[in-house]
Design an enzyme around this catalytic site. Structure first.
Site, PDB file in Angstrom:
ATOM      1  N   GLU A 150      -4.000  14.463  -5.350  1.00  0.00           N
ATOM      2  CA  GLU A 150      -5.438  14.183  -5.297  1.00  0.00           C
ATOM      3  C   GLU A 150      -5.696  13.224  -6.457  1.00  0.00           C
ATOM      4  O   GLU A 150      -5.770  13.633  -7.616  1.00  0.00           O
ATOM      5  CB  GLU A 150      -6.250  15.462  -5.425  1.00  0.00           C
TER       6      GLU A 150
ATOM      7  N   HIS B  16      -5.780  11.472   6.139  1.00  0.00           N
ATOM      8  CA  HIS B  16      -6.864  11.258   7.110  1.00  0.00           C
ATOM      9  C   HIS B  16      -6.606   9.994   7.942  1.00  0.00           C
ATOM     10  O   HIS B  16      -5.479   9.499   7.978  1.00  0.00           O
ATOM     11  CB  HIS B  16      -8.209  11.230   6.395  1.00  0.00           C
TER      12      HIS B  16
ATOM     13  N   GLU C 291     -12.433   8.014   2.012  1.00  0.00           N
ATOM     14  CA  GLU C 291     -11.110   8.445   1.568  1.00  0.00           C
ATOM     15  C   GLU C 291     -10.012   7.843   2.436  1.00  0.00           C
ATOM     16  O   GLU C 291      -8.964   7.431   1.925  1.00  0.00           O
ATOM     17  CB  GLU C 291     -11.021   9.970   1.594  1.00  0.00           C
TER      18      GLU C 291
ATOM     19  N   HIS D 283      -4.220  11.468  -1.364  1.00  0.00           N
ATOM     20  CA  HIS D 283      -5.582  11.892  -1.078  1.00  0.00           C
ATOM     21  C   HIS D 283      -6.498  11.569  -2.256  1.00  0.00           C
ATOM     22  O   HIS D 283      -6.041  11.199  -3.340  1.00  0.00           O
ATOM     23  CB  HIS D 283      -5.625  13.399  -0.799  1.00  0.00           C
TER      24      HIS D 283
END
Length: 279
Positions: A242, A77, A109, A164
């Site tokens: 993740e 992101h 995030e 992430h």
């Protein structure tokens, strides 16, 4: 003789103080710890692990082990406005970029991935690697997901990891590694090495952080996907991780802690080092 013993004691005391001063210096993968209270003999000279970053001897070995290797880090992101639009991801179209998730307290995030990637960059550079980030800061927009894959390809990276944090249901916690699934004519050549990379990072991250495997997704901490442009379009070994669930209270507390993010960075570096060196 009394004066002689006094002089000897003062001299020994000076040596002990100097030794303590030297033990507190040096560059470590972990935050600076409080000095030992039992004197210089308690230092890490035995070569055993000293916290998340390992012993000084281990760090010296690691410093030379990644020379000549290129690692691309993709902090998921971005901190600026979304570019919008759709891009081709090899087997369909997806949004150029997305906003990501955040903890209940508002820790985003994108800020998390940027901070963790910068920490990981420093650890890898100390180990001798050339490190490239897919974005230069946490304020700009983009790059789109297809361009992030292209960055790793252009640099002919030896390994790429996209960082992430998940936004799953609050009841689920833990981490998982995402490996690429074959997409005909695109990424078949990276499936086997990417799987090895994923296994190395998975093991090192679990050991280094103590985080459990995801309780809500994956099989023993692993998922395999063909809907991620970053994996479909990559020509070099690549995985996503993740690192935890930002919507879970326990995980969020860890991800929001700078000291724990340092542990995460060192753990990922250990996995990358294991993959890149075979050790």
């Amino acid at each position: 003789m009394a004066n002689g013993r006094k002089s000897l004691a003062l001299a020994l005391g000076s040596v002990a103080v100097a030794s303590l001063g030297l033990a507190s210096c040096g560059d470590s993968d972990t935050p600076v710890a409080k000095p030992p209270t039992a004197g210089p003999s308690t230092g890490p000279s035995n070569g055993r692990s000293n916290g998340a970053g390992g012993s000084e001897a281990r760090q010296q070995r690691a410093g030379a082990s990644l020379a000549g290797k290129t690692v691309v880090l993709d902090p998921g992101h971005n901190g600026g406005p979304l570019k919008g639009g759709q891009v081709f991801v090899g087997n369909g179209y997806k949004a150029c970029d997305t906003s990501g998730t955040a903890t209940d307290a508002g820790y985003s995030e994108h800020a998390f991935t940027w901070d963790t990637a910068k920490r990981l960059q420093k650890v890898l550079q100390r180990r001798g690697a050339k490190v490239v980030l897919t974005r230069p800061n946490d304020k700009g927009s983009g790059p789109c997901i297809d361009e992030r894959a292209a960055i790793g390809n252009r640099h002919k990276a030896d390994a790429v990891i996209s960082i992430h944090a998940d936004g799953a249901a609050p009841g689920g916690r833990g981490f998982h590694v995402i490996k690429p699934k074959p997409v005909k004519g695109l990424n078949e050549g990276i499936i086997a090495p990417s799987s090895k990379l994923g296994d190395a990072v998975l093991a090192a991250y679990k050991t280094g952080t103590g985080m459990p495997y995801s309780t809500y997704l994956g099989d023993n901490g692993v998922t395999v996907r063909d809907d991620l442009g970053g994996l479909n379009l990559s020509k070099v070994p690549k995985i996503f991780i993740e690192t935890g669930n930002m919507r879970n209270k326990t995980d969020a507390a860890k991800l929001s802690d700078p000291a724990f993010r340092q542990r995460m960075a060192v753990a990922m570096a250990d996995g990358l080092t294991r993959y890149l060196t075979g050790k």
